[in-house]
Design an enzyme around this catalytic site. Sequence first.
Site, mmCIF file in Angstrom:
data_model
loop_
_atom_site.group_PDB
_atom_site.id
_atom_site.type_symbol
_atom_site.label_atom_id
_atom_site.label_comp_id
_atom_site.label_asym_id
_atom_site.label_seq_id
_atom_site.Cartn_x
_atom_site.Cartn_y
_atom_site.Cartn_z
ATOM 1 N N THR A 179 -47.188 27.203 11.688
ATOM 2 C CA THR A 179 -46.839 25.953 12.222
ATOM 3 C C THR A 179 -46.143 25.881 13.507
ATOM 4 O OG1 THR A 179 -47.183 24.810 10.028
ATOM 5 C CG2 THR A 179 -46.249 23.453 11.914
ATOM 6 N N HIS A 215 -33.811 31.736 6.343
ATOM 7 C CA HIS A 215 -34.693 31.491 7.335
ATOM 8 C C HIS A 215 -36.043 32.100 7.175
ATOM 9 C CE1 HIS A 215 -35.753 30.365 11.644
ATOM 10 N NE2 HIS A 215 -36.494 29.431 11.015
ATOM 11 N N ASP A 216 -37.096 31.535 6.929
ATOM 12 C CA ASP A 216 -38.307 32.123 6.987
ATOM 13 C C ASP A 216 -38.928 33.037 7.875
ATOM 14 O OD1 ASP A 216 -39.155 30.026 8.573
ATOM 15 O OD2 ASP A 216 -40.483 29.032 7.268
ATOM 16 N N ASN A 264 -38.636 29.296 20.533
ATOM 17 C CA ASN A 264 -39.776 28.404 19.710
ATOM 18 C C ASN A 264 -40.875 28.066 20.374
ATOM 19 O OD1 ASN A 264 -37.632 28.704 17.749
ATOM 20 N ND2 ASN A 264 -38.467 26.980 16.799
ATOM 21 N N SER A 275 -47.006 24.272 4.319
ATOM 22 C CA SER A 275 -47.341 24.556 2.735
ATOM 23 C C SER A 275 -46.402 25.696 2.383
ATOM 24 C CB SER A 275 -48.753 25.572 2.681
ATOM 25 O OG SER A 275 -48.493 26.816 3.555
ATOM 26 N N GLY A 276 -46.452 25.553 0.988
ATOM 27 C CA GLY A 276 -45.534 26.498 0.240
ATOM 28 C C GLY A 276 -46.019 27.267 -0.642
ATOM 29 N N ALA A 332 -43.337 24.857 6.812
ATOM 30 C CA ALA A 332 -43.168 23.409 7.067
ATOM 31 C C ALA A 332 -44.579 22.839 6.777
ATOM 32 C CB ALA A 332 -42.975 23.644 8.764
#
Length: 473
Positions: A259, A236-237, A296, A15-16, A13
């Site tokens: 994040t 889903h990461d 979360n 960085s990639g 969310a």
Amino acid sequence: MSTGSFLAADLGASSGRVMLGRVGPAGVELTEISRFGNGPVALPDGLHWDVLGLYTEVLAGIRAAAAQHPGLLGIAVDSWAVDYGLLDQVGRLIGNPYHYRDARNAAGVRAVHDRIEPAELYRINGLQHLPFNTLYQLRADRDQLAGAASALLIPDLIGYWLSGHRLAELTNASTTGLVEASTAGWSAKLLELLDLPAGLLPELVAPGTLIGPLSPAVRAETGLTASTLLSTVGSHDTASAVVGVPAADEHFGYISCGTWGLVGVELDRPVLTEQGRLANFTNERGLDGTVRYLRNVMGLWLLQECLRCWQLAGSAADLDALLAAAAELPAGGPVIDVNDPSFLPPGDMPARIEAACRARGVPAPTSPPEYVRCVLDSLAQAFAASIGEAARLSGKRIDVVHLVGGGSRNKLLCQLTADASGLPVVAGPVEATALGNILVQARTHGIISGDLFAIRRLLRENQSRITYRPEGS
């Protein structure tokens, strides 16, 4: 065991990255091919993702990897959850995908809860209430759905552009609120109740499914051949990150910290109790039929936004120096509820932290190190509370907490979490998500075999970790 090379496009969310993994008898060797920023784009109609820019970065990473390692066996994509792109019948994108922090979601929550009570919704989907869950976003997007043939979650959208196949990978689909917790299939009752168009949601597939070669256009763009196959992983990461937890047995809790902080346990069946709903725990699918029973927590977003605000104000904000100064401060400083909804949108985070302290009747921080210490103390307490509640609500014994992801680099956060939980915290690997992605690909291609703990054994054998023990233990 043979050897093979795989590519993970891991989109977070904030960085990639595109990571190359070489898997063989010695374990897995990870190499970063590219890394790029990611964040919200504010437009007149709301907050969006630059999904075309992300796709461009993924293609560039694939192209760079192919030039260095032409024998790639596979590619898989994972990303954050809940957000999606709408496609028309011929596959054209209908608008840029909204960002989950966009303010339109509030109307979707009201519209859904007007049709179904939250308790009944939880009995069906087992999902914690978050105002940006996909079913709320889809309801808020009702005007756009009439022209839509498919809604593809972000990793499935990138996968569609890479291969031409429209599908929905289960671990990420289970975050939408439209999958039945008990059957792991789309909920016909919810689709009907919310008046979602027939066929909007594509076929569900499990992680570890071979999709096929990249499209001819993508092969021409990247230099790869039809022998490189796209497959699904825990898209889903967090699902991939939990695969990448180097646990030795089942008695562990996990914190996937970036994040967001995803805090929970791994189960073999969902927990759909009213107590779990009131505690805001979610049941999301993992690899091999497992359930990620978790909550979360707002995560390092608070710290990231503080740094951004200080930099915009012209103050140099060196994170390492701030963490060192924060570590020197005495314990017992102000603590806030990091899950307060006021912290969700982008904006002046230091001002909101100050307001939260005043609302609690505690002294507000007065310097950047004090803000950092406040955030980390608060996160550690929230993590510890969530671990304790996960154990209580699920009945699972927790002997150790594994903290993976970018937050595992934060020594102060790891130690504070150990102190608050009273449990040892094993930090690392940092790139647990990419490792989980690559190892599932390797198993899908037959390079490795075995269950989840066989995969994790490879990680324990060659990935470094640091154990933080509660002070005084």
